[in-house]
Design an enzyme around this catalytic site. Structure first.
Site, PDB file in Angstrom:
ATOM      1  N   GLU A 157      -7.882   6.224  10.149  1.00  0.00           N
ATOM      2  CA  GLU A 157      -8.310   6.963  11.335  1.00  0.00           C
ATOM      3  C   GLU A 157      -7.335   8.108  11.622  1.00  0.00           C
ATOM      4  OE1 GLU A 157      -9.918   2.752  11.914  1.00  0.00           O
ATOM      5  OE2 GLU A 157      -8.179   3.684  10.989  1.00  0.00           O
ATOM      6  N   TYR A 208     -13.175  27.222   0.187  1.00  0.00           N
ATOM      7  CA  TYR A 208     -13.144  25.756   0.060  1.00  0.00           C
ATOM      8  C   TYR A 208     -12.123  25.272  -0.958  1.00  0.00           C
ATOM      9  CZ  TYR A 208     -16.906  27.155  -3.169  1.00  0.00           C
ATOM     10  OH  TYR A 208     -17.658  27.795  -4.111  1.00  0.00           O
ATOM     11  N   GLU A 212       0.843  -1.206   0.000  1.00  0.00           N
ATOM     12  CA  GLU A 212       0.000   0.000   0.000  1.00  0.00           C
ATOM     13  C   GLU A 212       0.873   1.250   0.000  1.00  0.00           C
ATOM     14  OE1 GLU A 212      -3.997  -0.510   2.300  1.00  0.00           O
ATOM     15  OE2 GLU A 212      -2.366  -1.321   3.549  1.00  0.00           O
ATOM     16  N   LYS A 238     -11.665   4.597   1.556  1.00  0.00           N
ATOM     17  CA  LYS A 238     -10.555   3.819   1.001  1.00  0.00           C
ATOM     18  C   LYS A 238     -11.164   2.681   0.168  1.00  0.00           C
ATOM     19  CE  LYS A 238      -6.273   1.565   2.462  1.00  0.00           C
ATOM     20  NZ  LYS A 238      -5.427   1.206   3.628  1.00  0.00           N
TER      21      LYS A 238
END
Length: 131
Positions: free
Chosen positions: A76, A56, A24, A101
């Site tokens: 997290e 934004y 990953e 994800k």
């Protein structure tokens, strides 16, 4: 003080190298980020000036820098870092961040994996805000 007004940014897609597995980190993958900022938008609505609100576009660039930056093991942790970036603007009273994800290394068919965190400004910091 009620902060029922919101700025919402959904589906910000950024390439990153987060995850607990070496592949990953080596190969990387796309992450999708949703943000919901709660704050008063009264002043921006009255002035019609972007300086009186969260820009934004600039926020999206800051979030993209976090996602594309230093790898972390867990989404997290990534969500927490993104929330901290959103709360840098003292007008933002609380934020909800969802990190998707969709290409997580799960050997089964699935549509998405996501983590959502809700973070608020500390109450003592809110006392210093003049609106």
């Amino acid at each position: 003080m009620d902060f029922l007004d919101e700025i919402v940014l959904t589906g910000l897609t950024v390439f990153g190298r987060h995850g607990v597995y070496a592949h990953e980190r080596e190969d990387g993958q796309e992450f999708s980020i949703d943000l919901r900022l709660r704050m008063s938008l009264d002043q921006a609505a009255a002035s019609d000036d972007v300086a009186d609100t969260v820009h934004y576009g600039e926020l999206a660039e800051k979030v993209a820098a976090v996602v594309g930056g230093e790898p972390v093991n867990l989404i997290e942790t990534l969500a927490e870092r993104i929330a901290a970036v959103a709360l840098e603007d003292v007008r933002v009273q609380n934020v909800t961040v969802t990190v998707h994800k969709p290409h997580a290394p799960i050997p089964l068919s699935f549509a998405d994996v996501a983590v959502t965190v809700h973070r608020s400004r500390a109450p003592e910091a809110m006392e210093d805000i003049t609106i």
